[in-house]
Design an enzyme around this catalytic site. Structure first.
Site, PDB file in Angstrom:
ATOM      1  N   CYS A 112      45.816  28.105 131.939  1.00 28.99           N
ATOM      2  CA  CYS A 112      45.955  29.451 132.856  1.00 28.99           C
ATOM      3  C   CYS A 112      44.511  30.961 132.432  1.00 28.99           C
ATOM      4  O   CYS A 112      44.792  31.576 132.979  1.00 28.99           O
ATOM      5  CB  CYS A 112      46.629  30.635 132.664  1.00 28.99           C
ATOM      6  SG  CYS A 112      49.201  29.831 133.249  1.00 28.99           S
ATOM      7  N   HIS A 250      46.593  37.728 131.283  1.00 24.82           N
ATOM      8  CA  HIS A 250      46.855  37.072 131.656  1.00 24.82           C
ATOM      9  C   HIS A 250      48.152  37.069 132.565  1.00 24.82           C
ATOM     10  O   HIS A 250      49.127  37.566 131.714  1.00 24.82           O
ATOM     11  CB  HIS A 250      46.763  35.513 131.322  1.00 24.82           C
ATOM     12  CG  HIS A 250      47.630  34.729 131.982  1.00 24.82           C
ATOM     13  ND1 HIS A 250      47.953  34.675 132.918  1.00 24.82           N
ATOM     14  CD2 HIS A 250      48.185  33.964 131.383  1.00 24.82           C
ATOM     15  CE1 HIS A 250      48.617  33.651 133.428  1.00 24.82           C
ATOM     16  NE2 HIS A 250      49.536  33.404 132.052  1.00 24.82           N
ATOM     17  N   ASN A 280      54.635  34.624 137.277  1.00 22.91           N
ATOM     18  CA  ASN A 280      53.121  34.103 136.235  1.00 22.91           C
ATOM     19  C   ASN A 280      52.023  32.755 137.475  1.00 22.91           C
ATOM     20  O   ASN A 280      53.200  31.887 137.589  1.00 22.91           O
ATOM     21  CB  ASN A 280      52.930  33.506 134.793  1.00 22.91           C
ATOM     22  CG  ASN A 280      52.401  32.768 134.321  1.00 22.91           C
ATOM     23  OD1 ASN A 280      51.296  32.263 134.134  1.00 22.91           O
ATOM     24  ND2 ASN A 280      52.355  32.337 133.357  1.00 22.91           N
TER      25      ASN A 280
END
Lengths: 326, 85
Positions: A112, A250, A280
């Site tokens: 990520c 993030h 996500n």
């Protein structure tokens, strides 16, 4: 010396919206339980025929259009992904072909954190080859998550975001930080399918090709590492947290984001979130959020903006820049 | 180390989780408004305050589902003893 300027941005998310109510029914929990645990109300899942590369191609095309460029103008393509099109070759090969990118193409896998890693790599590349670079973050974790895994199943969404970097004479970046701690590979990992554990029928039967998360470790270290990288990057630039116009973290989990804000002294109005609508999206979460912040006018010329991410590995990174140049 | 008393621990976890009242003798899994992320949030602050204790998520090991805050406090005290020894 050539500096980067970001002249194009774009997003591609699947049409298929999956609500937390639908996910809740699947796992036998309340929708409110999901929202209270992660802040996610809906996410997008790919449909048949949509892939990491197809989302990346569309996001890349939109970013190039915005920059007034075509594939023939792009000297280097970088695709950040942890859910590649296939094991080999790299996802960027498929994207390069579809977009007609004239130059090089390669992938980055920092999970990520991939987009932040890519941005710093692209900035370094610009120093020795001042020509346009297309940077894309794209992931399709809905295809790689164990359908029975509630811990990850409530979190993941699919999407892609892209930016075009072109050479400029004004420096945008004040400071940055990248890091990794490979002692924490067990926090989030898919064990089977690589050289350490080649895919076998037994591995497949045991679901070892699916990612598995240790939620407690991820929470604890995501907060710890992101707080540290935010502080380090601000300190390197000599900027106080109050000077930030916008922080784009993030989009992992609202509880993690709130904790990071709490421990760094960030006010809620300084933080951009859109995970309630996308979940996500891993490598794509920061460029999707960046694009929405720009298109909504929340991020403007002259704003001091911080991008900060963390990912499996574990990896982390942050970049502080003034939008439009210092 | 000046470890928190059990009552302090209760208050800290109530503050982190927003739970109105936490009974330290009730299994953590049965306490409404407290979940694993609340525990990790508390642990993060504790780790910052007492880095020498080397506390980690094993404080909340709960294989039988009966771990209480009182037991967590006993585990903390054991860490303190181990560090002091």
């Amino acid at each position: 010396m050539a500096y980067i300027q970001i002249t194009g941005w774009g997003v591609s998310v699947p049409d298929r919206t999956v609500s937390s109510a639908e996910i809740a029914e699947k796992f036998g929990v309340d929708e409110d339980w999901i929202v209270s645990r992660c802040g996610i109300r809906e996410r997008r899942f790919v449909a048949d025929g949509e892939t990491t590369a197809s989302l990346a191609v569309e996001a890349g095309r939109r970013a190039m259009e915005r920059a007034g460029l075509t594939g023939g103008d792009i000297a280097h393509l970088i695709v950040a992904t942890a859910t590649p099109e296939q094991p080999s070759p790299a996802t960027s090969a498929f994207v390069q072909h579809e977009l007609g990118v004239a130059g090089s193409a390669h992938d980055i896998n920092a999970e990520c954190s991939g987009f932040v890693y890519g941005l710093i790599m692209a900035s370094a590349l610009m120093q020795i080859d001042p020509r346009p670079i297309l940077l894309i973050g794209s992931d399709t974790h809905s295809l790689t998550t164990n359908p029975a895994d509630r811990d990850l199943g409530i979190l993941v969404g699919d999407g892609a975001g892209a930016i075009v970097l072109t050479p400029g004479e004004t420096d945008w970046i004040h400071s940055w930080d990248l890091g990794a701690d490979g002692s924490r590979t067990g926090s989030l990992q898919a064990k089977a399918g690589g050289s350490r554990m080649p895919m076998t029928q037994e591995a497949l039967d045991n679901g070892l090709h699916y990612a598995k998360i240790n939620g407690n470790e991820i929470y604890l270290n995501a907060v710890r590492l992101t707080v540290a990288t935010v502080r380090k990057t601000l300190q390197a630039a000599g900027k106080p947290v109050e000077a930030l116009d916008l922080v784009i973290p993030h989009q992992a989990n609202i509880r993690i984001i709130n904790s990071i804000a709490n421990h760094t002294g960030l006010a809620q109005e300084q933080i951009f979130t859109n995970l309630e609508r996308y979940g996500n999206t891993a490598s794509a979460s920061i460029p999707i959020a960046l694009t929405e912040a720009l298109d909504s006018g929340l991020l403007k010329q002259g704003d001091l903006v911080l991008l900060a991410g963390f990912g499996a590995g574990m990896t982390w990174g942050s970049v502080l820049m003034t939008w439009g140049g210092k | 180390m000046n470890m928190p008393a059990l009552e302090d621990l209760v208050g800290q976890l109530e503050s982190v989780s927003g739970a109105q009242q936490i009974n330290p003798e009730v299994p953590l899994m049965q306490i409404p408004d407290v979940d694993s992320m609340d525990l990790m949030e508390w642990l993060y602050s504790f780790q910052n305050e007492f880095p020498e204790a080397k506390a980690d998520a094993s404080l909340f090991e709960n294989e039988d589902g009966k771990t209480t805050l009182k037991l967590v406090h006993e585990r903390l005290m054991a860490l303190d003893t181990a560090v002091s020894a």
